[in-house]
Design a protein around this motif. Sequence first.
Motif, mmCIF file in Angstrom:
data_model
loop_
_atom_site.group_PDB
_atom_site.id
_atom_site.type_symbol
_atom_site.label_atom_id
_atom_site.label_comp_id
_atom_site.label_asym_id
_atom_site.label_seq_id
_atom_site.Cartn_x
_atom_site.Cartn_y
_atom_site.Cartn_z
ATOM 1 N N HIS A 1 1.381 -0.917 0.071
ATOM 2 C CA HIS A 1 0.468 0.173 0.211
ATOM 3 C C HIS A 1 0.749 1.183 -0.104
ATOM 4 O O HIS A 1 1.653 0.932 0.654
ATOM 5 C CB HIS A 1 -1.171 0.201 1.374
ATOM 6 C CG HIS A 1 -1.983 0.882 1.018
ATOM 7 N ND1 HIS A 1 -1.930 2.390 0.855
ATOM 8 C CD2 HIS A 1 -3.258 0.870 0.708
ATOM 9 C CE1 HIS A 1 -3.259 2.807 0.798
ATOM 10 N NE2 HIS A 1 -3.984 1.936 0.442
ATOM 11 N N ALA B 1 1.112 4.176 1.387
ATOM 12 C CA ALA B 1 0.738 4.814 2.780
ATOM 13 C C ALA B 1 1.932 4.063 3.581
ATOM 14 O O ALA B 1 1.917 4.807 4.395
ATOM 15 C CB ALA B 1 -1.011 4.944 2.992
ATOM 16 N N SER B 2 2.149 2.883 3.455
ATOM 17 C CA SER B 2 3.361 2.735 4.034
ATOM 18 C C SER B 2 4.554 2.361 3.811
ATOM 19 O O SER B 2 5.052 1.820 3.177
ATOM 20 C CB SER B 2 2.698 0.514 4.103
ATOM 21 O OG SER B 2 2.699 -0.198 3.169
ATOM 22 N N ALA C 1 -7.283 3.203 -7.119
ATOM 23 C CA ALA C 1 -8.197 2.754 -6.001
ATOM 24 C C ALA C 1 -7.304 2.978 -4.497
ATOM 25 O O ALA C 1 -8.389 3.455 -3.634
ATOM 26 C CB ALA C 1 -8.047 0.992 -6.169
ATOM 27 N N GLN C 2 -6.191 2.461 -3.948
ATOM 28 C CA GLN C 2 -5.523 3.242 -2.748
ATOM 29 C C GLN C 2 -6.131 4.546 -2.238
ATOM 30 O O GLN C 2 -6.149 4.645 -1.294
ATOM 31 C CB GLN C 2 -4.045 2.642 -2.618
ATOM 32 C CG GLN C 2 -3.737 1.120 -2.837
ATOM 33 C CD GLN C 2 -2.454 0.990 -3.118
ATOM 34 O OE1 GLN C 2 -1.890 2.009 -2.937
ATOM 35 N NE2 GLN C 2 -2.153 -0.347 -3.012
ATOM 36 N N ALA D 1 -9.155 6.570 -0.352
ATOM 37 C CA ALA D 1 -9.021 6.330 0.213
ATOM 38 C C ALA D 1 -8.061 6.119 1.582
ATOM 39 O O ALA D 1 -7.686 5.494 2.983
ATOM 40 C CB ALA D 1 -9.558 5.447 1.086
ATOM 41 N N GLY D 2 -6.948 6.595 1.076
ATOM 42 C CA GLY D 2 -5.257 7.542 1.299
ATOM 43 C C GLY D 2 -5.123 7.743 2.843
ATOM 44 O O GLY D 2 -6.220 8.661 3.077
ATOM 45 N N GLU D 3 -4.421 7.700 3.312
ATOM 46 C CA GLU D 3 -4.048 8.905 4.339
ATOM 47 C C GLU D 3 -3.617 10.304 3.571
ATOM 48 O O GLU D 3 -3.634 10.748 3.984
ATOM 49 C CB GLU D 3 -3.493 8.135 4.860
ATOM 50 C CG GLU D 3 -1.715 8.346 4.842
ATOM 51 C CD GLU D 3 -0.706 7.723 5.779
ATOM 52 O OE1 GLU D 3 -1.858 7.198 6.855
ATOM 53 O OE2 GLU D 3 0.017 7.716 5.996
ATOM 54 N N THR E 1 -11.814 -2.157 -8.494
ATOM 55 C CA THR E 1 -11.681 -2.458 -7.340
ATOM 56 C C THR E 1 -11.540 -4.546 -7.719
ATOM 57 O O THR E 1 -10.567 -5.073 -6.504
ATOM 58 C CB THR E 1 -11.835 -2.235 -5.846
ATOM 59 O OG1 THR E 1 -13.434 -2.632 -5.732
ATOM 60 C CG2 THR E 1 -12.110 -0.655 -5.688
ATOM 61 N N HIS F 1 -3.114 5.558 8.141
ATOM 62 C CA HIS F 1 -4.074 4.427 7.075
ATOM 63 C C HIS F 1 -3.717 3.210 7.496
ATOM 64 O O HIS F 1 -2.213 2.930 8.739
ATOM 65 C CB HIS F 1 -3.138 4.569 6.063
ATOM 66 C CG HIS F 1 -4.260 3.600 4.780
ATOM 67 N ND1 HIS F 1 -4.541 1.781 5.033
ATOM 68 C CD2 HIS F 1 -4.767 3.833 3.761
ATOM 69 C CE1 HIS F 1 -4.775 1.889 4.136
ATOM 70 N NE2 HIS F 1 -5.027 2.318 3.326
ATOM 71 N N ALA G 1 -2.806 0.150 7.068
ATOM 72 C CA ALA G 1 -1.735 -0.223 6.100
ATOM 73 C C ALA G 1 -0.226 0.247 6.800
ATOM 74 O O ALA G 1 0.419 -0.543 6.727
ATOM 75 C CB ALA G 1 -1.796 0.163 4.873
ATOM 76 N N ARG H 1 -14.387 4.082 8.020
ATOM 77 C CA ARG H 1 -13.142 4.801 8.086
ATOM 78 C C ARG H 1 -12.554 3.138 7.033
ATOM 79 O O ARG H 1 -11.548 2.883 5.683
ATOM 80 C CB ARG H 1 -12.258 5.726 8.292
ATOM 81 C CG ARG H 1 -10.904 6.027 7.771
ATOM 82 C CD ARG H 1 -10.131 7.765 8.278
ATOM 83 N NE ARG H 1 -10.460 8.341 7.750
ATOM 84 C CZ ARG H 1 -11.046 9.322 7.774
ATOM 85 N NH1 ARG H 1 -11.478 9.455 8.412
ATOM 86 N NH2 ARG H 1 -10.848 10.287 6.928
ATOM 87 N N ALA I 1 -13.185 1.621 4.318
ATOM 88 C CA ALA I 1 -13.460 2.103 3.127
ATOM 89 C C ALA I 1 -11.635 2.143 2.697
ATOM 90 O O ALA I 1 -11.592 1.697 1.304
ATOM 91 C CB ALA I 1 -13.690 3.864 2.963
ATOM 92 N N GLN I 2 -11.053 2.153 3.710
ATOM 93 C CA GLN I 2 -9.337 1.806 3.690
ATOM 94 C C GLN I 2 -8.967 0.796 2.873
ATOM 95 O O GLN I 2 -8.407 -0.624 1.837
ATOM 96 C CB GLN I 2 -8.428 1.823 5.113
ATOM 97 C CG GLN I 2 -8.711 3.007 4.223
ATOM 98 C CD GLN I 2 -8.134 3.905 6.450
ATOM 99 O OE1 GLN I 2 -7.082 2.828 6.662
ATOM 100 N NE2 GLN I 2 -7.250 5.196 6.630
ATOM 101 N N LEU J 1 -10.969 -1.605 0.953
ATOM 102 C CA LEU J 1 -11.810 -2.365 0.171
ATOM 103 C C LEU J 1 -10.192 -2.004 -0.890
ATOM 104 O O LEU J 1 -10.438 -3.212 -1.521
ATOM 105 C CB LEU J 1 -12.681 -1.655 -0.383
ATOM 106 C CG LEU J 1 -13.571 -1.493 0.020
ATOM 107 C CD1 LEU J 1 -14.833 -1.002 -0.030
ATOM 108 C CD2 LEU J 1 -13.997 -3.227 -0.967
ATOM 109 N N ALA J 2 -9.500 -1.352 -0.305
ATOM 110 C CA ALA J 2 -8.101 -1.231 -1.669
ATOM 111 C C ALA J 2 -6.957 -1.509 -1.022
ATOM 112 O O ALA J 2 -5.399 -0.797 -1.341
ATOM 113 C CB ALA J 2 -7.990 0.333 -2.433
ATOM 114 N N GLY J 3 -7.327 -1.898 0.597
ATOM 115 C CA GLY J 3 -6.684 -2.215 1.448
ATOM 116 C C GLY J 3 -5.092 -3.293 0.855
ATOM 117 O O GLY J 3 -5.249 -3.891 -0.381
ATOM 118 N N GLN K 1 -9.643 -7.623 2.782
ATOM 119 C CA GLN K 1 -10.392 -7.380 1.462
ATOM 120 C C GLN K 1 -11.565 -7.783 1.067
ATOM 121 O O GLN K 1 -12.204 -8.042 0.840
ATOM 122 C CB GLN K 1 -9.285 -6.526 0.513
ATOM 123 C CG GLN K 1 -9.520 -5.822 -0.946
ATOM 124 C CD GLN K 1 -8.364 -6.230 -1.982
ATOM 125 O OE1 GLN K 1 -8.274 -6.201 -2.684
ATOM 126 N NE2 GLN K 1 -7.011 -5.587 -1.027
#
Lengths: 209, 209
Positions: free
Chosen positions: A29, A31-32, A111-112, A115-117, A170, B29, B31, B108, B111-112, B114-116, B122
Amino acid sequence: MTDKQRRKPGETRDKLMAAALALVGKGRHFASLGIREVTRQAGVVPTSFYRHFRSVDDLGLQLVDELGLVLRRMMREARANVLQADKLIEESVGIFVAHAQANRSFFRFMAQGLAGESRAVQEEIRSEMRFFASELANDLRRLRLMEHLSDADLDLTCDLVVRTVAFSLTDLLSISEDDDYQIAQVRKRTTRFLQLVFVGAANWNSGSA
Amino acid sequence: MTDKQRRKPGETRDKLMAAALALVGKGRHFASLGIREVTRQAGVVPTSFYRHFRSVDDLGLQLVDELGLVLRRMMREARANVLQADKLIEESVGIFVAHAQANRSFFRFMAQGLAGESRAVQEEIRSEMRFFASELANDLRRLRLMEHLSDADLDLTCDLVVRTVAFSLTDLLSISEDDDYQIAQVRKRTTRFLQLVFVGAANWNSGSA
DNA sequence: CACATTAGTGAACACTTGTACACATCAGAG
DNA sequence: CTCTGATGTGTACAAGTGTTCACTAATGTG
C-alpha cells in the motif's frame, strides 16, 4: 565513482516514481512506503530522493498527475473507437478494462488513493474523476443522447457511471492478472450496471425529485 | 508492578483494537500502522500485542468481524424504521449516513480495506458487502417490490445499490465531521443515485441483456 | 488449597528508518 | 575557460521498528 554521470534530466525522478509504482503493483500500500524502500527499489541512494521530492506524499501527488495522463489517453481511445451507439457501453467498458490491465499499478494506486491518508492525493484523484464525468457528459450531449435530461441530471448520471466503473476497478484489481474468465465476468457485470443506470436515466423525469 | 492486576478478560485485546481504530480515525492509514504504535496508543507494552494477535493484519481481520456487527445493527435499525415504501430510499440513506457518522473510524477502516494491502481483509469486507446486498434483495422481495425482476437481475440491482452507497462513504469521510451542509449534500446526492438505479430497475426488461 | 494457564511486564537484540552533512561530478552561462 | 547550480554519492547518527526472552501476578480448575 561507480556510476555518477548525469544522464537525461529527470531520469532519477522517473526511476523513483516507477519504483513506488512497482511496489504498489506488488501489493504494497502506498501509505506504507518509506523513502529508503523506494530508493532501494529504484537502485538509488536514499539521499537522492530529496533532490526531487520533499516526502513520499509529495511523490504521490506527482504520480496523480501522471495518472491523469493515463486517464486522458484512455478517454481519447474510447472516443476514437466507440462507433455505434448501441454498443457504446460494452465497448467503453472493454477499453476501460484493457487499460486497467495494461496499467495495473497505476490504477491500483488510484484505488488506494481514494481512501488514502494523504488528503491532497485524495482530493486530486477525486478531481480527476469529476473531470472524467464532465467529459462524459459533454460526449453524451454531443452524441445527442439523453437530451431529455437537464444538465444537473445528466451530471448526476455521469457521476454515477464514473463511480460505478471506479468501483469495478477494485473488483478487477482483486482478481488475478490473467484470470481471463473472471475478468470477463467483471466486464459483463460492469456493463450491466451501466445499462441499468442508463435505463434509469432514460426513464428519469426530472420533476420527480 | 505498576498496574498488573488482570481486569476483565479480553480487555487489553479490546484496547488494542480500539487503539488501531482510533489511529485510523485520526487519519492514519491502517496499512501504515505498526505494532509499537498501536500498543503505545493503547497504553500497553509492545509485548502484550502478541498475546492477542500475530500481526497487525491479524488485528485487522478481527476488526472486520466487529465491523460486521456494526453493519448488522445498522441493517436492523433500517428495517425497523423504514415504514412507507415511498420514503424507503431517503430514510435508508439517512440511517446509513447517521451510522457512518457515529462510527466514523469503523467506516473509514472499511473504506481503506477495500483497496488495502491485506488480501484477507479485502476479501472479508467484500463478503460483508455481498451479504448486505443479498439481505437487501430479500427485503425487497418480502415487500413485494421489484417483482418483475428475475433473481439474478434483482441481485444485480442490489449489488449496484450497495456499491453506490459504499462509494458515497468515501465522500462522507472526506468532508469534515460536522459540516452539516456538506453532509446533507452527500445524503441528497446518494438518494438521487439510488432513485436513478431503482428507476432503471423498474424499467428493466430482462430480455434486453 | 495447589497448580497449570493466561495475560501482563521490562530489558535486550539486531535492523531499519528519516534526515543531515560534506563532497564529487556534470551542464550550461558568462 | 571559469563559475555556479543542479544532481548524484557515501558516511553518520539518533530514533524507531519487530521480536525474543525471562519473569511475575492473577485466574479458574481440579
